[in-house]
Design a protein around this motif. Sequence first.
Motif, PDB file in Angstrom:
ATOM      1  N   THR A  67     -11.507  10.495   3.375  1.00 23.67           N
ATOM      2  CA  THR A  67     -10.514   9.778   2.292  1.00 23.67           C
ATOM      3  C   THR A  67      -9.545   9.171   3.473  1.00 23.67           C
ATOM      4  O   THR A  67      -8.580   8.768   2.696  1.00 23.67           O
ATOM      5  N   LEU A  68      -9.404   9.487   4.831  1.00 23.18           N
ATOM      6  CA  LEU A  68      -8.115   8.569   5.246  1.00 23.18           C
ATOM      7  C   LEU A  68      -8.175   7.337   5.217  1.00 23.18           C
ATOM      8  O   LEU A  68      -8.136   6.112   5.427  1.00 23.18           O
ATOM      9  N   GLU A  69      -9.595   7.071   5.924  1.00 19.38           N
ATOM     10  CA  GLU A  69      -9.874   5.511   5.730  1.00 19.38           C
ATOM     11  C   GLU A  69     -10.021   4.744   4.135  1.00 19.38           C
ATOM     12  O   GLU A  69     -10.059   3.968   4.248  1.00 19.38           O
ATOM     13  N   GLU A  70     -10.055   5.448   3.358  1.00 21.02           N
ATOM     14  CA  GLU A  70     -10.510   4.984   2.134  1.00 21.02           C
ATOM     15  C   GLU A  70      -8.893   4.689   1.726  1.00 21.02           C
ATOM     16  O   GLU A  70      -7.904   3.427   0.934  1.00 21.02           O
ATOM     17  N   GLN A  71      -7.990   5.885   1.821  1.00 20.83           N
ATOM     18  CA  GLN A  71      -6.268   5.429   1.691  1.00 20.83           C
ATOM     19  C   GLN A  71      -5.989   4.569   2.708  1.00 20.83           C
ATOM     20  O   GLN A  71      -5.082   3.224   1.649  1.00 20.83           O
ATOM     21  N   LEU A  72      -6.453   4.253   3.665  1.00 17.78           N
ATOM     22  CA  LEU A  72      -6.177   2.539   3.738  1.00 17.78           C
ATOM     23  C   LEU A  72      -7.335   1.683   4.544  1.00 17.78           C
ATOM     24  O   LEU A  72      -6.600   0.897   4.728  1.00 17.78           O
ATOM     25  N   SER A  73      -7.772   1.682   3.282  1.00 17.12           N
ATOM     26  CA  SER A  73      -8.390   0.604   3.509  1.00 17.12           C
ATOM     27  C   SER A  73      -8.859  -0.202   4.652  1.00 17.12           C
ATOM     28  O   SER A  73      -9.139  -1.033   4.382  1.00 17.12           O
ATOM     29  N   CYS A  74      -8.971   0.713   5.286  1.00 16.61           N
ATOM     30  CA  CYS A  74      -9.932   0.117   7.113  1.00 16.61           C
ATOM     31  C   CYS A  74     -10.082   1.457   7.690  1.00 16.61           C
ATOM     32  O   CYS A  74     -10.294   2.291   7.376  1.00 16.61           O
TER      33      CYS A  74
ATOM     34  N   MET B 184       0.760  -1.158   0.161  1.00 18.86           N
ATOM     35  CA  MET B 184      -0.115  -0.181  -0.168  1.00 18.86           C
ATOM     36  C   MET B 184       1.349   0.732  -0.226  1.00 18.86           C
ATOM     37  O   MET B 184       2.122   1.468   0.488  1.00 18.86           O
ATOM     38  N   ASP B 185       0.447   2.261  -0.869  1.00 18.34           N
ATOM     39  CA  ASP B 185       1.808   3.442  -1.281  1.00 18.34           C
ATOM     40  C   ASP B 185       0.375   4.825  -0.545  1.00 18.34           C
ATOM     41  O   ASP B 185      -0.702   4.788  -0.820  1.00 18.34           O
ATOM     42  N   TRP B 186       0.651   4.831   0.819  1.00 18.98           N
ATOM     43  CA  TRP B 186       0.379   5.750   1.248  1.00 18.98           C
ATOM     44  C   TRP B 186       1.215   7.045   1.800  1.00 18.98           C
ATOM     45  O   TRP B 186       1.728   6.918   2.477  1.00 18.98           O
ATOM     46  N   VAL B 187       0.841   8.254   1.038  1.00 19.92           N
ATOM     47  CA  VAL B 187       1.909   9.466   1.947  1.00 19.92           C
ATOM     48  C   VAL B 187       1.071  10.015   2.557  1.00 19.92           C
ATOM     49  O   VAL B 187      -0.190  11.142   2.248  1.00 19.92           O
ATOM     50  N   PRO B 188       1.327  10.367   3.677  1.00 22.37           N
ATOM     51  CA  PRO B 188       0.141  10.467   4.932  1.00 22.37           C
ATOM     52  C   PRO B 188      -0.108  12.234   4.596  1.00 22.37           C
ATOM     53  O   PRO B 188       0.744  13.089   4.223  1.00 22.37           O
ATOM     54  N   ASP B 189      -1.195  12.527   4.975  1.00 27.29           N
ATOM     55  CA  ASP B 189      -1.437  14.251   4.621  1.00 27.29           C
ATOM     56  C   ASP B 189      -1.406  14.625   6.779  1.00 27.29           C
ATOM     57  O   ASP B 189      -2.287  13.975   7.661  1.00 27.29           O
ATOM     58  N   LEU B 190      -1.229  15.768   6.634  1.00 28.23           N
ATOM     59  CA  LEU B 190      -0.588  16.454   8.397  1.00 28.23           C
ATOM     60  C   LEU B 190      -2.094  16.786   8.475  1.00 28.23           C
ATOM     61  O   LEU B 190      -2.916  16.256   9.769  1.00 28.23           O
ATOM     62  N   ARG B 191      -3.139  17.151   7.908  1.00 27.88           N
ATOM     63  CA  ARG B 191      -4.315  17.527   8.036  1.00 27.88           C
ATOM     64  C   ARG B 191      -5.338  16.622   8.724  1.00 27.88           C
ATOM     65  O   ARG B 191      -6.385  16.314   9.257  1.00 27.88           O
TER      66      ARG B 191
END
Length: 226
Positions: free
Chosen positions: A42-49, A1-8
């Motif tokens: 959006t965060l949950e979608e990016q992490l798939s959980c 999983m390629d995930w670039v954290p968004d501080l916001r």
Amino acid sequence: MDWVPDLRQLRAFVAVVEEGSFTLAARRIFVTQSAVSHSLRTLEEQLSCRLLDRTGKRVAVTAEGELLLRRCKRVIFELEQASRDLDGLRRWGQTRIRIGAPHSLCHFLIPSVLREFRDCFPRCEPVIEAGDTTVLLDRLSGADLDLVVGLKPRGRGDEGYRAMFKDRLAFVVSPFHPWAVDPSQVLSSINDHQFIIYAKATETHRLIEEWLEQKGGRGKKPLVLG
């Protein structure tokens, strides 16, 4: 999983967990409630959980959310600390200064100077590191130190150096030693005595060796400190 954290997104997630409410979280981080909801979705979608369980107005953290919470709190803290450190570097008197000095100066000179320095710059933290001057100058060149106080080694140019004071090397002997009784005997009997001197890698050792060669004496094999 390629995930670039968004501080916001991370800030919004932590705020919701700690406040237990999307509304209170939005007030805390000064955004709208819809912005908080969008960040979490959006965060949950990016992490798939699923990170949060929503039951009416109540919010509960899932096992995945607990894991992320521990990690992202540390990330947020480090980023905020980095921001504070960088801000301090932009303003003199809000940061630290790393000073290198030989062990002898750390014992006899630096303590008294530090007291005056703290009075002049109370919001600047001095960090003192002891070592041989040559090694400290190499660290200065590598940006590991900000300032070095010590003997100027031979063979280095004058650029970047400022003379602060002159020091004098002297023989220290017992009051009952022949040299203390008659100092004129020093040069004539120098080869009959053994000295205790600094380690060979130090600039002080090199100065003593040069002086002995100039005077035509070597003395007995010295006892070397360090």
